[in-house]
Design an enzyme around this catalytic site. Structure first.
Site, mmCIF file in Angstrom:
data_model
loop_
_atom_site.group_PDB
_atom_site.id
_atom_site.type_symbol
_atom_site.label_atom_id
_atom_site.label_comp_id
_atom_site.label_asym_id
_atom_site.label_seq_id
_atom_site.Cartn_x
_atom_site.Cartn_y
_atom_site.Cartn_z
ATOM 1 N N SER A 103 0.685 -1.186 0.076
ATOM 2 C CA SER A 103 -0.066 -0.061 0.017
ATOM 3 C C SER A 103 0.740 1.130 0.140
ATOM 4 O O SER A 103 1.654 1.381 -1.113
ATOM 5 C CB SER A 103 -1.034 -0.093 1.307
ATOM 6 O OG SER A 103 -1.931 1.039 1.117
ATOM 7 N N ASP A 239 -2.490 6.601 -4.275
ATOM 8 C CA ASP A 239 -1.487 6.014 -3.336
ATOM 9 C C ASP A 239 -0.810 4.728 -4.170
ATOM 10 O O ASP A 239 -1.114 4.609 -5.334
ATOM 11 C CB ASP A 239 -2.417 5.546 -2.082
ATOM 12 C CG ASP A 239 -3.026 4.314 -2.348
ATOM 13 O OD1 ASP A 239 -3.772 4.204 -3.539
ATOM 14 O OD2 ASP A 239 -3.173 3.600 -1.311
ATOM 15 N N ASP A 241 -0.840 1.343 -4.239
ATOM 16 C CA ASP A 241 -1.578 0.250 -4.978
ATOM 17 C C ASP A 241 -2.754 0.932 -5.538
ATOM 18 O O ASP A 241 -3.633 0.123 -6.096
ATOM 19 C CB ASP A 241 -1.505 -0.611 -3.958
ATOM 20 C CG ASP A 241 -2.789 -0.168 -2.800
ATOM 21 O OD1 ASP A 241 -2.816 0.880 -2.257
ATOM 22 O OD2 ASP A 241 -3.403 -1.249 -2.050
ATOM 23 N N ARG A 244 -6.715 4.582 -3.462
ATOM 24 C CA ARG A 244 -7.145 5.868 -2.715
ATOM 25 C C ARG A 244 -6.826 6.744 -3.605
ATOM 26 O O ARG A 244 -5.891 6.958 -4.519
ATOM 27 C CB ARG A 244 -6.171 5.996 -1.372
ATOM 28 C CG ARG A 244 -6.733 5.000 -0.289
ATOM 29 C CD ARG A 244 -6.129 5.183 1.121
ATOM 30 N NE ARG A 244 -4.800 5.285 1.233
ATOM 31 C CZ ARG A 244 -3.930 6.370 1.453
ATOM 32 N NH1 ARG A 244 -4.603 7.491 1.873
ATOM 33 N NH2 ARG A 244 -2.621 6.067 1.517
ATOM 34 N N GLU A 322 -13.870 7.065 3.222
ATOM 35 C CA GLU A 322 -13.069 7.226 4.467
ATOM 36 C C GLU A 322 -12.388 8.739 4.474
ATOM 37 O O GLU A 322 -11.821 8.911 3.114
ATOM 38 C CB GLU A 322 -12.023 6.170 4.592
ATOM 39 C CG GLU A 322 -12.645 4.866 5.131
ATOM 40 C CD GLU A 322 -11.502 4.012 5.384
ATOM 41 O OE1 GLU A 322 -11.349 3.794 6.718
ATOM 42 O OE2 GLU A 322 -10.938 3.625 4.626
ATOM 43 N N MET A 323 -11.957 9.371 5.319
ATOM 44 C CA MET A 323 -10.955 10.427 5.396
ATOM 45 C C MET A 323 -9.608 10.025 4.584
ATOM 46 O O MET A 323 -8.994 11.005 3.993
ATOM 47 C CB MET A 323 -10.818 10.929 6.549
ATOM 48 C CG MET A 323 -9.902 12.313 6.837
ATOM 49 S SD MET A 323 -10.589 13.787 5.990
ATOM 50 C CE MET A 323 -9.268 14.658 6.055
ATOM 51 N N SER A 324 -9.138 8.902 4.545
ATOM 52 C CA SER A 324 -7.965 8.334 4.175
ATOM 53 C C SER A 324 -8.070 8.328 2.491
ATOM 54 O O SER A 324 -6.850 8.590 1.851
ATOM 55 C CB SER A 324 -7.615 7.127 4.712
ATOM 56 O OG SER A 324 -8.373 5.960 4.240
#
Length: 460
Positions: A103, A239, A241, A244, A322-324
């Protein structure tokens, strides 16, 4: 061969350091245990893929042999983004898959994200793999499973191109941070009709330019400079992988995923009025009233991509986020997190506007912090959170939400502290209507944390 370490079995995936806690021998054991679990669910084959990390080929080869030793047939996708493995479990003759990926972790990490019989496994199901490895009697399956390769690139790209349509052409900048999304994102967006300025789209597992994690502002500075120096209208980042999404406006503003969710929710609710929209505890307090004002029912849930996916299945919600940066579309898509698909859906919405950055900058916001991390020793974050839950007092708060750590809400903002499920840190985030309110809330959290752990090296 390394001894098996229980520490690599995390809440949402398996993740370790190459040569220290993870090697080919461990990968083989994980493959055999997962294969046995898949057989127990009635599965006959497992699809696998890997990102661009240097350790990927060796781990993936050992993983495949372990799966085959259990009697499972292996379908190897090669170098792909994580969502392409998820996609394969929806369209190929299998509902189980493993992605070999670290990740957004440093280059010496790698690991496994897993889907078992249609469900992203987490928690007890991951620990059960560890228990199965420890308890294994050394026996082999009477018939070794087969091995085949499959190129899913064209089908995956065409599925998105057939679903998402731009209202007008747009020039964008795309920063993949040398992660695996770089092998696919440019072709995807050009196929949609975008002109694409590519930044660091050469897949390189050493990540020579910056870390592939758009959740942290320092990793978006190259994209911000590119938007300043070119005529690109919007900037997108991924990101390591590809599951995101990060987003930057023409004027260099970072639009965090909780604000991206406002656009996605407004769009999805036009087709699914009255339905629940999921978001995690780190998201802005402006998101719930936004969802409600657009005819949806906001539902806060725990952080963790596997947990959100499970909640999405449980509730039947058409959207979660999600915030991520994990965004989950069950509207026109399959319900898994996919940064490239989310980017395509975002551009579909933004091209309806003459000035996309103005649309994004007009979304409700307050003074806020990005994710802040209090670094601790292994296991210490959980014990510190227990102490805070028991002893911490927050004067003037309106309510405390405890579904995942402590989210303390005030009339003018909120503070959050939660134990990470993947690394030994306390994750914190703060938001308030004024800088003074932000400072007050942070000061309260600082006091209660230092009271519980006087030597804590706080990041604020």
């Amino acid at each position: 061969m390394l001894p098996l370490s229980k520490t690599i079995f995390k809440a949402y995936d398996i993740r370790g350091v190459i040569g220290a806690t993870l090697d080919a021998g461990v990968a083989w054991k994980i493959g055999r245990a997962f294969g046995q679990a898949a057989l127990a669910k009635g599965e006959a084959r497992v699809v696998i893929g890997r990102d661009g990390r240097l350790s990927g080929p060796e781990l993936t080869a050992a993983l495949a042999l372990g799966l085959q030793a259990s009697g499972i047939d292996v379908v190897d996708l090669g170098v792909v983004a994580t969502p392409m493995v998820y996609y394969a479990t929806n369209v190929l003759d299998t509902r189980s898959g493993i992605m070999v990926t670290g990740s957004h972790n440093p280059p010496d990490y790698n690991g496994f994200k897993m889907v078992l019989a249609g469900e992203a496994i987490h928690g007890a199901a991951i620990l059960a793999l560890h228990e199965a490895i420890v308890a294994h009697d050394g026996s082999s399956a009477p018939v070794v499973g087969g091995y085949a390769t499959h190129d899913i690139r064209a089908a995956y790209l065409q599925r998105i191109l057939g679903d998402v349509k731009l209202a007008r052409p747009i020039k964008i900048a795309v920063d993949c941070g040398n992660g695996v999304a770089g092998a696919f994102a440019g072709d995807l967006f050009r196929g949609m009709g975008c002109e694409v300025v590519e930044l660091f789209c050469e897949v390189d597992g050493t990540f020579p330019n910056h870390h592939p994690d758009p959740a942290h502002p320092e990793n978006l500075q190259d994209l911000i400079r590119c938007l300043r120096d070119t005529d690109a209208e919007i900037g997108i980042a991924f990101d390591g992988d590809g599951d995101r999404l990060g987003l930057v406006t023409k004027d260099g503003q970072i639009i965090y995923p909780d604000r991206q969710m406002m656009l996605f929710a407004a769009d999805v609710l036009t087709r699914h009025p009255g339905r629940q929209i999921l978001y995690d505890v780190k998201c802005t307090r402006h998101l719930a009233p936004w969802i409600a004002s657009h005819g949806g029912e906001p539902l806060m849930c725990q952080t963790g991509h596997s947990l959100v996916k499970a909640k999405l299945r449980e509730t039947g919600a058409p959207l979660g986020g999600e915030m991520s940066g994990h965004i989950f579309f069950k509207d026109r898509w399959y319900g898994f997190d996919d940064g490239m698909y989310a980017g395509a859906r975002l551009l579909e919405i933004l091209t309806r506007a003459d000035y996309p950055s103005a649309l994004l900058n007009a979304l409700p916001q307050s003074d806020s912090t990005p994710e802040l991390h209090l670094e601790l020793a292994e296991g210490e974050n959980a014990s510190l959170m227990e102490t805070l839950r028991r002893d911490a007092v927050f004067p003037g708060h309106e309510r405390i939400i405890t579904i995942d750590g402590l989210r303390v809400e005030y009339a003018d903002g909120f503070g959050l502290a939660r134990a990470s499920n993947t690394t030994p840190v306390i994750v914190m985030r703060f938001e308030a209507e004024t800088p003074a309110a932000l400072a007050r809330i942070q000061s309260q959290f600082k006091s209660v944390i230092l009271a519980a752990k006087p030597d804590a090296a706080l990041p604020f």
